[in-house]
Write a protein that holds these residues in place. Structure first.
Motif, short mmCIF file in Angstrom:
data_model
loop_
_atom_site.label_atom_id
_atom_site.label_comp_id
_atom_site.label_asym_id
_atom_site.label_seq_id
_atom_site.Cartn_x
_atom_site.Cartn_y
_atom_site.Cartn_z
N PRO A 170 0.95 -1.63 -0.18
CA PRO A 170 0.43 -0.10 -0.13
C PRO A 170 0.89 1.19 -0.15
CG PRO A 170 -1.58 -2.00 1.55
CD PRO A 170 0.32 -2.00 0.86
N PRO B 241 -6.23 -5.02 0.79
CA PRO B 241 -6.06 -4.57 1.84
C PRO B 241 -5.07 -4.71 3.35
CG PRO B 241 -7.71 -4.64 2.56
CD PRO B 241 -7.74 -6.11 1.52
N ARG B 242 -4.16 -3.84 3.68
CA ARG B 242 -4.05 -4.56 4.90
C ARG B 242 -4.04 -3.65 6.62
NH1 ARG B 242 2.69 -2.91 4.68
NH2 ARG B 242 3.01 -4.56 3.53
N GLY C 251 -5.70 -2.10 9.31
CA GLY C 251 -4.87 -0.83 9.80
C GLY C 251 -3.85 0.22 9.01
N ASP C 252 -3.47 -0.30 7.76
CA ASP C 252 -3.10 0.59 6.60
C ASP C 252 -3.66 1.39 6.11
OD1 ASP C 252 -1.43 1.84 5.15
OD2 ASP C 252 -0.11 0.51 4.71
N ASP C 253 -4.20 3.07 5.96
CA ASP C 253 -5.55 3.45 5.69
C ASP C 253 -4.92 4.27 4.57
OD1 ASP C 253 -3.57 5.28 6.26
OD2 ASP C 253 -5.38 6.58 7.37
N ARG C 254 -3.47 3.24 3.44
CA ARG C 254 -2.73 4.44 2.54
C ARG C 254 -3.77 3.67 0.51
NH1 ARG C 254 2.85 3.20 3.54
NH2 ARG C 254 1.77 1.35 4.00
N PRO C 255 -3.44 4.35 -0.07
CA PRO C 255 -4.00 3.26 -0.53
C PRO C 255 -4.05 2.27 -1.10
CG PRO C 255 -2.89 5.87 -1.52
CD PRO C 255 -3.02 5.01 -0.41
N ASP D 284 -2.28 -10.63 3.29
CA ASP D 284 -2.31 -9.79 4.74
C ASP D 284 -1.60 -10.98 5.47
OD1 ASP D 284 -1.58 -7.38 6.33
OD2 ASP D 284 -3.36 -7.78 7.08
#
Length: 562
Positions: free
Chosen positions: A388, A412-413, A415-419, A481
């Motif tokens: 991300p 998604p990962r 807790g990771d709010d990045r794209p 993940d």
């Protein structure tokens, strides 16, 4: 056991950053559209103690300055359409690589030295072929070994016709090794020297002089010594009149000192960072995307100069690769990441494409090409990690395509709010940055899948998630993940458990499938033959040719063919 306190300190790291004011071995003069680069090696200027650089013989320090001069001529002097390479010493051009330096150097040092020297010669040839900055060579004295290989990198060779001037590749008869910077390949592939003549030339110590050198295509013309300078200047002006350099046009840019901080195990440039884990032998390299939008027009691009993001990234990556290759020999695996805005990366690619006829935009693209090629021929394992926030897009996708494997996080990962992790193809990956074998990395990747590259053109500009990228053949593994950390960790540990020598041979073989070019032949043969010969007793044993050279003793050879 020796007292640790009395052990000699390790040698200082090699520094590849320099500038003309600090040159000790070269004199650069600009005279309108023609530059003259004269070799004037200081005998006491060796990079390491224990040898003297007599007769314009060179070591890595001499070549570092030459490489800097090549770069500055291309970026700081666009008005120069021809470069004359010559010697500032009387009756000697260049005796080649310093024999004492080679004899006392480790195997790894010799290999890196030959590799960097080859890359610098390739940059000279690229300047003649791609930049309209033609290199010519004026030989007015003995020219042997690596000195002649330096001349071979030039587009035109003029030699004095007298009793003392000759060209020679005496490594086989004198040293028991090969011309390590592509001499044999350039003889037959570049200059078209007949095989039988090349065989004789490479086995005769005294070399060839006069008209025979012209007839055999070893040089392009011979003239009386009194006419050498005038003739090469005239040939240079002839090339200026027909090349594409903007003589008399806009000024060049200044290659400002490259900022770099080394703090223990961390190396920082403006857009590139590297964290070293020496215990494991891993370097984690992160390339950051552009922090600002691209320049609006050509004038703004030129105003940015060396701060122009693609140029700044090329300079930082170039220096980092050289630093790690030379000063961090036990760091065997490089993990490559990117971070930033993929849209901005693509926007910078569009600017480079829109100004394709501009000399500076062209030089930036060529510099990126040379830097990516340095990765291709580096004897380190390369893994790309797409996570991300990554921006493996356009030009930066080349970092992944140059890697031996690509791991991409699927989904998604926590807790990771990045794209989410994506990659994005750009037009640049379809030919702007060819490998040493002449192919784009995409073409090299899909040698066995005719039509795949044409299909991928339809995906230019689209974000590809892990599943799509895997189906398209652009990534190797796509853990989710839950499995990501374990899969990457196991892949790293497995790689580090293998023999570094076996990995170097494996990687060099797998990276260059398909056709060969003169450039790929040079690096392949350097890896497969010169590296091996440099380890053989006939060259480096107690009575090997490289060890006893200059002592008056004769080398003792094991006569068995292996």
């Amino acid at each position: 056991m020796s007292d640790v306190g009395t052990m000699p300190a390790p040698p200082a790291p090699v520094e590849f950053r320099t500038e003309p004011a600090r040159y000790r071995h070269w004199k650069l003069r600009i005279d309108g559209p023609v530059a003259t680069l004269a070799m004037d090696v200081r005998e006491d200027g060796g990079l390491r103690p224990g040898y003297e650089l007599k007769l314009n013989s060179y070591d890595l320090g001499v070549d570092i300055e030459l490489y800097d001069a090549v770069q500055r001529l291309r970026f700081e002097h666009p008005e120069v359409g021809a470069v004359i390479l010559t010697s500032a010493k009387e009756r000697v051009f260049c005796a080649g690589a310093n024999i004492r330096m080679l004899a006392q150097s480790s195997h790894g040092w010799k290999v890196n030295f030959c590799k960097f020297t080859n890359e610098t010669r390739n940059a000279i040839e690229e300047a003649s072929a791609e930049s309209g900055q033609t290199w010519l060579c004026a030989i007015g004295g003995a020219c042997a070994g690596g000195g002649y290989e330096l001349a071979l990198a030039c587009d035109w060779i003029v030699m004095a016709d007298d009793r003392t001037t000759s060209v020679a590749l005496p490594e086989v008869p004198l040293l028991g090794v090969l011309p390590g910077t592509g001499g044999l390949t350039r003889l037959v592939d570049k200059r078209g020297v007949r095989r039988d003549r090349a065989d004789f030339f490479a086995t005769v110590e005294e070399g060839v002089k006069g008209q025979r050198a012209v007839e055999w295509r070893l040089v392009d013309e011979v003239v009386p010594r009194s006419q050498l300078e005038e003739t090469v200047r005239r040939r240079a002006l002839e090339r200026v009149s027909r090349n594409g350099r903007p003589g008399g046009g806009p000024p060049g840019i200044t290659l400002a000192p490259l900022g770099r901080e080394i703090d223990g195990d961390r190396i920082r440039y403006t857009h590139v960072t590297c964290a070293l884990d020496r215990g494991r032998g891993v370097a984690e390299i992160t390339v950051s995307g552009p922090p600002t939008p691209p320049p609006a027009d050509r004038a703004a691009l030129h105003a940015l100069g060396s701060d122009f993001w693609p140029l700044a990234v090329a300079r930082a990556l170039d220096d980092l690769v050289l630093h790690l290759r030379t000063n961090e020999e036990t760091i065997g695996l490089w993990l490559i990441r990117t971070e930033g805005d993929a849209d901005r990366v693509m926007a910078y690619d569009r600017v480079l494409a829109a100004h394709g006829t501009d000399w500076l935009a062209r030089e930036v693209r060529l510099y990126l090409r040379r830097t990516f090629k340095r990765l291709d021929v580096t004897s380190r394992s390369l893994y790309a990690l797409v996570e991300p926030g990554s921006c493996f897009a356009g030009t930066l996708l080349e970092l992944a395509l140059a890697s031996d494997r690509v791991y991409m996080l699927a989904g998604p990962r926590a807790g990771d709010d990045r794209p989410p992790a994506t990659i994005r193809l750009g037009a640049a990956s379809f030919g702007a940055y060819p490998m040493p074998n002449g192919l784009a990395r995409l073409h090299s990747r899909f040698l066995g899948e005719a039509g795949r590259v044409d299909e991928l053109r339809g995906r230019i500009g689209h974000d590809l998630d892990a599943a799509t990228a895997e189906k398209a053949g652009l990534v190797t593994f796509v853990p989710d993940d839950i499995d990501w950390e374990d899969e990457v960790r196991l892949a790293v540990e497995e790689r580090l458990a293998f023999s570094p020598d076996a990995l170097t041979g494996m990687e060099a073989s797998l990276r260059f499938g398909g056709p060969e070019t003169m450039e790929s032949k040079i690096f392949a043969r350097l890896t497969a033959w010169q590296n091996w010969i440099f380890q053989r007793p006939n060259a480096v044993g107690d009575q090997g040719a490289l060890r006893v050279y200059g002592t008056g003793q004769r080398a003792e050879f094991d006569r068995r063919r292996v």
